[in-house]
Write a protein that holds these residues in place. Structure first.
Motif, short mmCIF file in Angstrom:
data_model
loop_
_atom_site.label_atom_id
_atom_site.label_comp_id
_atom_site.label_asym_id
_atom_site.label_seq_id
_atom_site.Cartn_x
_atom_site.Cartn_y
_atom_site.Cartn_z
N MET A 1 -9.45 6.96 -2.20
CA MET A 1 -9.57 7.14 -0.76
C MET A 1 -9.28 5.80 -0.10
SD MET A 1 -12.77 9.76 -0.32
CE MET A 1 -12.42 10.05 1.41
N GLY A 2 -8.79 5.88 1.09
CA GLY A 2 -8.42 4.62 1.73
C GLY A 2 -8.49 4.69 3.24
N TRP A 3 -8.38 3.53 3.81
CA TRP A 3 -8.32 3.38 5.26
C TRP A 3 -6.99 2.70 5.63
CZ3 TRP A 3 -11.80 5.56 8.44
CH2 TRP A 3 -13.02 5.93 7.90
N TYR A 4 -6.35 3.26 6.62
CA TYR A 4 -5.12 2.71 7.16
C TYR A 4 -5.30 2.55 8.66
CZ TYR A 4 -2.77 3.71 2.74
OH TYR A 4 -2.40 3.72 1.42
N ARG A 5 -4.43 1.79 9.26
CA ARG A 5 -4.49 1.65 10.71
C ARG A 5 -3.09 1.52 11.29
NH1 ARG A 5 -7.20 -4.42 11.16
NH2 ARG A 5 -5.34 -5.62 10.52
N GLN A 6 -2.97 1.91 12.55
CA GLN A 6 -1.71 1.79 13.25
C GLN A 6 -1.95 1.09 14.58
OE1 GLN A 6 0.53 5.41 13.61
NE2 GLN A 6 2.39 4.30 14.14
N PRO A 7 -1.62 -0.20 14.64
CA PRO A 7 -1.77 -0.93 15.91
C PRO A 7 -0.76 -0.41 16.92
CG PRO A 7 -1.62 -2.43 14.04
CD PRO A 7 -1.20 -1.09 13.56
N PRO A 8 -0.99 -0.63 18.20
CA PRO A 8 -0.06 -0.18 19.23
C PRO A 8 1.35 -0.70 18.99
CG PRO A 8 -2.09 -0.97 20.22
CD PRO A 8 -2.15 -1.31 18.77
N GLY A 9 2.31 0.20 18.97
CA GLY A 9 3.70 -0.18 18.82
C GLY A 9 4.11 -0.63 17.43
N THR B 1 -5.06 13.00 -3.89
CA THR B 1 -5.28 13.82 -5.07
C THR B 1 -4.00 13.82 -5.89
OG1 THR B 1 -4.56 15.89 -4.06
CG2 THR B 1 -6.85 15.25 -3.72
N THR B 2 -4.01 14.55 -6.98
CA THR B 2 -2.85 14.56 -7.87
C THR B 2 -1.60 15.08 -7.17
OG1 THR B 2 -4.30 14.87 -9.77
CG2 THR B 2 -1.96 15.39 -10.07
N LEU B 3 -1.80 16.08 -6.31
CA LEU B 3 -0.64 16.74 -5.71
C LEU B 3 -0.45 16.41 -4.23
CD1 LEU B 3 -0.94 20.30 -7.30
CD2 LEU B 3 0.55 18.43 -8.00
N VAL B 4 -1.53 16.15 -3.54
CA VAL B 4 -1.46 16.04 -2.08
C VAL B 4 -2.28 14.85 -1.60
CG1 VAL B 4 -1.89 17.22 0.12
CG2 VAL B 4 -1.24 18.56 -1.89
N THR B 5 -1.80 14.22 -0.53
CA THR B 5 -2.58 13.20 0.17
C THR B 5 -3.00 13.79 1.51
OG1 THR B 5 -1.46 11.35 -0.88
CG2 THR B 5 -2.56 10.92 1.21
N TYR B 6 -4.30 13.72 1.78
CA TYR B 6 -4.86 14.27 3.01
C TYR B 6 -5.18 13.12 3.96
CZ TYR B 6 -5.47 18.41 0.11
OH TYR B 6 -5.25 19.47 -0.72
N TRP B 7 -5.05 13.41 5.26
CA TRP B 7 -5.28 12.40 6.29
C TRP B 7 -6.20 12.94 7.38
CZ3 TRP B 7 -3.27 7.47 6.11
CH2 TRP B 7 -2.24 7.24 5.19
N THR B 8 -6.95 12.04 7.97
CA THR B 8 -7.69 12.40 9.17
C THR B 8 -6.77 12.24 10.38
OG1 THR B 8 -8.48 10.12 9.43
CG2 THR B 8 -9.89 11.65 8.21
N VAL C 1 -8.73 19.52 0.55
CA VAL C 1 -9.79 18.60 0.93
C VAL C 1 -9.79 18.44 2.44
CG1 VAL C 1 -10.67 16.24 0.74
CG2 VAL C 1 -9.59 17.33 -1.24
N GLN C 2 -10.96 18.59 3.03
CA GLN C 2 -11.10 18.36 4.46
C GLN C 2 -11.84 17.04 4.66
OE1 GLN C 2 -12.96 21.84 6.12
NE2 GLN C 2 -11.08 23.03 6.01
N LEU C 3 -11.35 16.27 5.60
CA LEU C 3 -11.93 14.95 5.89
C LEU C 3 -12.40 14.91 7.33
CD1 LEU C 3 -9.13 12.74 4.27
CD2 LEU C 3 -11.30 13.43 3.23
N VAL C 4 -13.59 14.37 7.53
CA VAL C 4 -14.14 14.20 8.87
C VAL C 4 -14.43 12.73 9.07
CG1 VAL C 4 -15.97 14.79 10.47
CG2 VAL C 4 -15.11 16.52 8.86
N GLU C 5 -13.80 12.16 10.06
CA GLU C 5 -13.89 10.73 10.33
C GLU C 5 -14.76 10.48 11.56
OE1 GLU C 5 -10.11 9.23 11.49
OE2 GLU C 5 -10.54 7.22 10.77
N SER C 6 -15.49 9.39 11.54
CA SER C 6 -16.30 9.04 12.70
C SER C 6 -16.54 7.54 12.72
CB SER C 6 -17.64 9.77 12.66
OG SER C 6 -18.38 9.41 11.51
N GLY C 7 -16.96 7.05 13.88
CA GLY C 7 -17.40 5.66 13.98
C GLY C 7 -16.55 4.72 14.79
N GLY C 8 -15.43 5.19 15.34
CA GLY C 8 -14.62 4.29 16.14
C GLY C 8 -15.27 3.97 17.47
N GLY C 9 -14.63 3.10 18.24
CA GLY C 9 -15.16 2.76 19.55
C GLY C 9 -14.66 1.44 20.05
N LEU C 10 -15.34 0.95 21.08
CA LEU C 10 -15.00 -0.32 21.71
C LEU C 10 -16.04 -1.36 21.34
CD1 LEU C 10 -13.42 -2.00 23.84
CD2 LEU C 10 -14.95 -1.03 25.57
#
Length: 115
Positions: free
Chosen positions: A34-42, A99-106, A2-11
Motif C-alpha cells: 500500500m502506498g501514498w502518492y500526491r499530485q501537486p497543482p500543475g 494486488t497481484t492483478l489490480v492496483t486500487y486507488w482512492t 478492494v475498497q479503500l476509504v481515505e480520510s484526514g486531509g485539510g488545511l
C-alpha cells in the motif's frame, strides 16, 4: 475487489502536522503493498511512501525524516503521518493498494499547507 476509504486531509500551517488514513475492505496482509502518492497543482502524481505486506517501507527524498507510513493490521488501515509540513507539500494525496492483478486507488484528499 478492494475498497479503500481515505480520510484526514485539510488545511494546516507550515510546520504543522496531519495524519492521513486509508482503510481497506479486506486484510492488508492480502495486499502486496500500500502506498501514498500526491499530485501537486500543475504537476504529475508522485510517490510519497510505500509499505509492503512484509513491512518494508520506502519514501520520496523530499519527505524523508518528516513523513512516516505505518499500518494497523487489526483495522486494515494504513496511515501517513506528516510532520513539519511545508507549503510545497500542498497536493491531492492518494492512497493505493497493489494486488497481484489490480492496483486500487482512492479519489484523493486535499492537503493544503499555508505559509
Amino acid at each position: 475487489q478492494v475498497q479503500l476509504v481515505e480520510s484526514g486531509g485539510g488545511l494546516v500551517q507550515a510546520g504543522g502536522s496531519l495524519r492521513l488514513s486509508c482503510a481497506a475492505s479486506e486484510s492488508i496482509f492480502s495486499i502486496n503493498a500500500m502506498g501514498w502518492y500526491r499530485q501537486p497543482p500543475g504537476k504529475r502524481r508522485e510517490l510519497v511512501a510505500t509499505l509492503t505486506s512484509g513491512g518494508s517501507t520506502a519514501y520520496a527524498d523530499s519527505v524523508k525524516g518528516r513523513f512516516t507510513i505505518s499500518r494497523d493490521n487489526a483495522k486494515n488501515t494504513v496511515y501517513l503521518q506528516m510532520n513539519s509540513l511545508k507549503p510545497e507539500d500542498t497536493a491531492v494525496y492518494y492512497c493505493n493498494a497493489v494486488t497481484t492483478l489490480v492496483t486500487y486507488w482512492t479519489r484523493g484528499t486535499q492537503v493544503t499547507v499555508s505559509s
